[in-house]
Design an enzyme around this catalytic site. Structure first.
Site, PDB file in Angstrom:
ATOM      1  N   CYS A 210       0.883  -1.166   0.000  1.00 57.78           N
ATOM      2  CA  CYS A 210       0.000   0.000   0.000  1.00 57.78           C
ATOM      3  C   CYS A 210       0.918   1.211   0.000  1.00 57.78           C
ATOM      4  O   CYS A 210       1.553   1.504   1.005  1.00 57.78           O
ATOM      5  CB  CYS A 210      -0.899   0.011   1.237  1.00 57.78           C
ATOM      6  SG  CYS A 210      -1.850   1.545   1.361  1.00 57.78           S
TER       7      CYS A 210
ATOM      8  N   CYS B 107      -0.604   4.381   2.351  1.00 60.94           N
ATOM      9  CA  CYS B 107      -0.585   4.296   3.826  1.00 60.94           C
ATOM     10  C   CYS B 107      -0.164   2.900   4.220  1.00 60.94           C
ATOM     11  O   CYS B 107       0.968   2.519   3.993  1.00 60.94           O
ATOM     12  CB  CYS B 107      -1.920   4.708   4.419  1.00 60.94           C
ATOM     13  SG  CYS B 107      -3.369   3.980   3.628  1.00 60.94           S
ATOM     14  N   SER B 108      -1.081   2.121   4.812  1.00 62.83           N
ATOM     15  CA  SER B 108      -0.714   0.758   5.198  1.00 62.83           C
ATOM     16  C   SER B 108      -1.927  -0.154   5.134  1.00 62.83           C
ATOM     17  O   SER B 108      -2.154  -0.957   6.015  1.00 62.83           O
ATOM     18  CB  SER B 108      -0.094   0.744   6.590  1.00 62.83           C
ATOM     19  OG  SER B 108      -0.976   1.347   7.518  1.00 62.83           O
ATOM     20  N   CYS B 109      -2.743  -0.003   4.073  1.00 65.07           N
ATOM     21  CA  CYS B 109      -3.910  -0.860   3.897  1.00 65.07           C
ATOM     22  C   CYS B 109      -3.449  -2.313   3.822  1.00 65.07           C
ATOM     23  O   CYS B 109      -2.459  -2.631   3.166  1.00 65.07           O
ATOM     24  CB  CYS B 109      -4.673  -0.490   2.631  1.00 65.07           C
ATOM     25  SG  CYS B 109      -5.419   1.138   2.765  1.00 65.07           S
TER      26      CYS B 109
END
Lengths: 211, 95
Positions: free
Chosen positions: A117, A120-122
């Site tokens: 991702c 962000c940090s999906c």
């Protein structure tokens, strides 16, 4: 507290082998805390809603993901449903994707899939738990799209040029899970036994499962 | 009927509006192929500012060739990058 009243002498020196007990709150941490307090104060969410969500997320781990993969390896009909509509298929196993949708991408003799991702940090948190620190690092997030093969090599995964590398950037509403290839020498294994060799990193697509 | 169909060539707009955007910079202005239609979703660029996210946007997965994204890409020409793009960021490419 105007003077250091925690010990018998003031602390202008370090004690060997100890870490100073500093716990400074960062800018964003402070913002998040202020936002949380406001939301609770305005009645948008309750403190208990937040606590329950945290408790749920902390209770998730890659074991569930491993069970999904092992079932796909041993049940061809389930595998078709999983590739067709991941969200619905994992519901059969009592698992939820929350507000997101699940896309399962299959590794084959010709294709290797890898998830990142960049924004962000999906991450499929409800079936793999919280993402590892490296997944959230700026280094992984930027390099996985620019030089995926070099990144894979650093994870110990060297792929021939004859195999296509597909990087999936989970930048919006989908979450991704890699369906690895079942390793050789595991024919006839039960789903329970297979689930144990499916690691978190294999489902993110940075390594291949080993028997 | 969706606005774009699977296999169709599309360009991701080379647009730089300020604010919360879900189209990463590295794909803006690049051309790829529709891999799948994901469904209609609330627009995160509106949700980010407290609006209700309507009208919903069609969300597509677009597949791009790594060679089209990066000069001197390290791998073979078949390597790809797939990501999700909302309809208002896509434009048709005339063949």
């Amino acid at each position: 507290m105007t003077t250091d009243d925690r010990g018998t002498h003031s602390h202008d020196h370090d004690h060997p082998g100890t870490t100073p007990d500093v716990n400074e709150t960062g800018y964003y941490e402070l913002m998040a805390e202020a936002m949380k307090e406001l939301l609770i104060e305005k009645g948008v969410v309750s403190a208990d809603d937040l606590r329950r969500n945290l408790e749920f997320l902390d209770s998730r781990d890659p074991v569930d993901g491993g069970k999904i993969i092992a079932r796909a390896w041993t049940d061809p009909d389930f595998k078709s449903r999983l590739l067709e509509d991941g969200t619905k298929a994992v519901e059969e196993m009592g698992l939820t994707m929350g507000d997101a949708e699940l896309v399962v991408v299959e590794n084959t003799d010709d294709v290797h899939n890898m998830i990142v991702c960049t924004l962000c940090s999906c991450y499929p948190r409800t079936i793999l738990g919280l993402p590892p620190d490296w997944y959230k690092s700026k280094s992984y997030r930027s390099r996985a799209v620019v030089e995926p093969r070099s990144v894979l090599k650093e994870f110990g995964t060297e792929l021939p040029d004859s195999k296509t590398v597909r990087v999936h950037d989970s930048n919006a509403d989908m979450r991704y899970l890699v369906l690895p290839q079942q390793p050789e020498g595991t024919d006839g294994w039960s789903a329970d036994r297979l689930a144990e060799i499916v690691t978190r990193d294999a489902m993110v697509g940075v390594v291949l499962p080993q028997a | 009927m969706t606005m774009f169909s699977v296999g169709e060539r599309v360009r991701i707009k080379d647009s730089h509006p300020p604010g919360h955007r879900r189209t990463p910079f590295y794909v803006r202005g690049k051309t790829g192929v529709i891999e799948r239609y994901c469904g209609d979703f609330k627009n995160p660029e509106e949700l980010a500012y407290g609006f209700d996210g309507t009208p919903k946007r069609e969300l597509y997965r677009v597949r791009l060739a790594q060679n089209d994204l990066w000069e001197n890409y390290e791998g073979p020409a078949s390597d790809t990058l797939d990501l999700e793009i909302y309809d208002h960021w896509l434009e048709k490419v005339e063949d």
